[in-house]
Design a protein around this motif. Structure first.
Motif, PDB file in Angstrom:
ATOM      1  N   ARG A  91      54.335  13.740  35.584  1.00 37.40           N
ATOM      2  CA  ARG A  91      54.292  12.535  36.414  1.00 37.40           C
ATOM      3  C   ARG A  91      54.206  12.875  37.889  1.00 37.40           C
ATOM      4  O   ARG A  91      54.434  12.026  38.749  1.00 37.40           O
ATOM      5  N   HIS A 133      59.006   8.625  28.499  1.00 37.65           N
ATOM      6  CA  HIS A 133      57.789   9.231  27.943  1.00 37.65           C
ATOM      7  C   HIS A 133      58.092  10.587  27.305  1.00 37.65           C
ATOM      8  O   HIS A 133      57.247  11.480  27.304  1.00 37.65           O
ATOM      9  N   THR A 156      59.997  10.009  21.752  1.00 35.79           N
ATOM     10  CA  THR A 156      60.555   9.019  22.668  1.00 35.79           C
ATOM     11  C   THR A 156      61.785   8.380  22.021  1.00 35.79           C
ATOM     12  O   THR A 156      61.893   8.303  20.797  1.00 35.79           O
ATOM     13  N   ARG A 193      61.369   1.956  26.150  1.00 29.41           N
ATOM     14  CA  ARG A 193      60.457   2.266  27.257  1.00 29.41           C
ATOM     15  C   ARG A 193      60.540   1.192  28.333  1.00 29.41           C
ATOM     16  O   ARG A 193      60.589   1.489  29.528  1.00 29.41           O
TER      17      ARG A 193
END
Length: 355
Positions: free
Chosen positions: A58, A228, A243, A328
């Protein structure tokens, strides 16, 4: 509230995400023996590596790792740059960088603001050994084997938010060493990267602290990486989702975790979230936590247990004391709140005399 306490459950379906020491041509999964039964697990070190790798995916720049010792015929060790000002992973995951005594070099240590327990199976599970043969292109086949299992793994975690981006300085008597930074170097680096670090007091110790925007960004990135989560061993043979399937989080004043007993299992039915236990813990710690309790529950995962939990906590869910959504969604929404500054108070330690 200064700590984010939680517990997370990963569902492993015919997988071998963390192997132990192999035996000849057999790969063994890690397991603990408890009261004579086997409980497969994923070590905290492995899971923290998955989260760290997710942060790199990320956009986080990882702290470079240096491996020394083997060429010098000395004890082998691997260390990062030990620079938590510049590198978010050094800040969030901690480190120890030992200096050589003969050079009178300083040893720097940082406690990890992010603490994660072992992802241990919630019920006894006995791994299956898969027998394999490599016979392609050879006259004498090579025999091999490896273990895999199906289990729900649970682990507690705790995030010390005020400590993120806050580095205590060693006093004359050594107090503050566990999160040591040289003040001059820290301020110079901070100025160089225009982060605007400043000197402060942290839990009765002198410290250097990065700006709140950078500290909240790092906390948000950690939660996004957890949302993630991926990684682990044997993915070519046992690709599986990593996850979180179930997640519980509650902001807390102290560094304890009130969620230690909310996840267990019912024999023959698998993992469950104990609504009655959660409500009793919240009642016992009244005034020490801040609502809402955030619960992430993947659709289709242990639906009978979810119905039971929602019945037990129907009143709290209706009042908004407990909120349930996809893991999430829960993690990314909380990360968004951190990035937008809506939870800035979480990064301040109420023990500070000037706060």
């Amino acid at each position: 509230m200064v700590y984010l306490a939680g517990t997370v459950v990963l569902a492993v379906e015919a997988g071998a995400p963390n192997n132990g020491k192999g035996e000849e041509t057999r790969a063994r999964v890690k397991h603990a023996r408890v009261r004579g039964q086997q409980y497969p697990y994923v070590s905290a070190q492995a899971a923290r590596r998955w989260i760290r790798d997710g942060m790199v995916e990320r956009g986080m720049v990882p702290s470079p790792v240096t491996r020394v010792g083997k060429a010098q015929n000395k004890a082998q060790k691997a260390t990062t740059e030990a620079d938590p000002v510049r590198y978010a992973d050094d800040d969030l995951f901690g480190y120890m960088r030992a200096g050589a005594k003969k050079d009178d070099a300083a040893t720097t240590v940082r406690d990890s603001p992010f603490m994660l327990g072992t992802l241990l199976s919630v019920e006894p599970v006995y791994p299956t050994e898969d027998f394999g043969v490599m016979s392609r292109g050879v006259t004498e086949p090579v025999l091999h084997g490896h273990e895999f299992y199906t289990a729900d793994l649970a682990a507690p975690f705790l995030l010390d938010l005020p400590r993120i981006g806050t580095f205590t300085l060693p006093g004359k008597d050594g107090v503050g060493r566990p999160n040591y930074l040289d003040q001059e170097q820290a301020l110079q680096v901070a100025e160089a990267v225009a982060l605007g670090a400043e000197a402060t007091q942290f839990r009765d110790q002198s410290a250097v602290r990065l700006p709140l925007e950078e500290r909240s960004r790092r906390a948000a990135m950690l939660l996004e990486a957890l949302a993630h989560l991926s990684g682990g061993a044997k993915q070519a043979l046992h690709y599986g989702d990593r996850t979180p399937s179930l997640l519980v989080m509650v902001p807390f004043k102290g560094g304890i975790n009130p969620l230690a007993n909310v996840v267990d299992h019912r024999p023959g039915e698998g993992v469950r979230l104990r609504g009655d236990v959660l409500l009793q813990e919240l009642q016992a710690w009244q005034g020490e936590w801040e609502g809402p309790v955030r619960i992430g529950w993947r659709p289709g995962f242990r639906e009978a247990a979810r119905e039971e939990f929602e019945e037990q906590c129907a009143k709290e869910i209706a009042e908004g004391t407990i909120v349930i959504d996809h893991p999430r969604t829960v993690l990314l929404n909380l990360a968004c709140e951190l990035r937008e500054g809506r939870l800035n108070a979480w990064f301040e330690d109420p023990a500070l005399p000037n706060q």
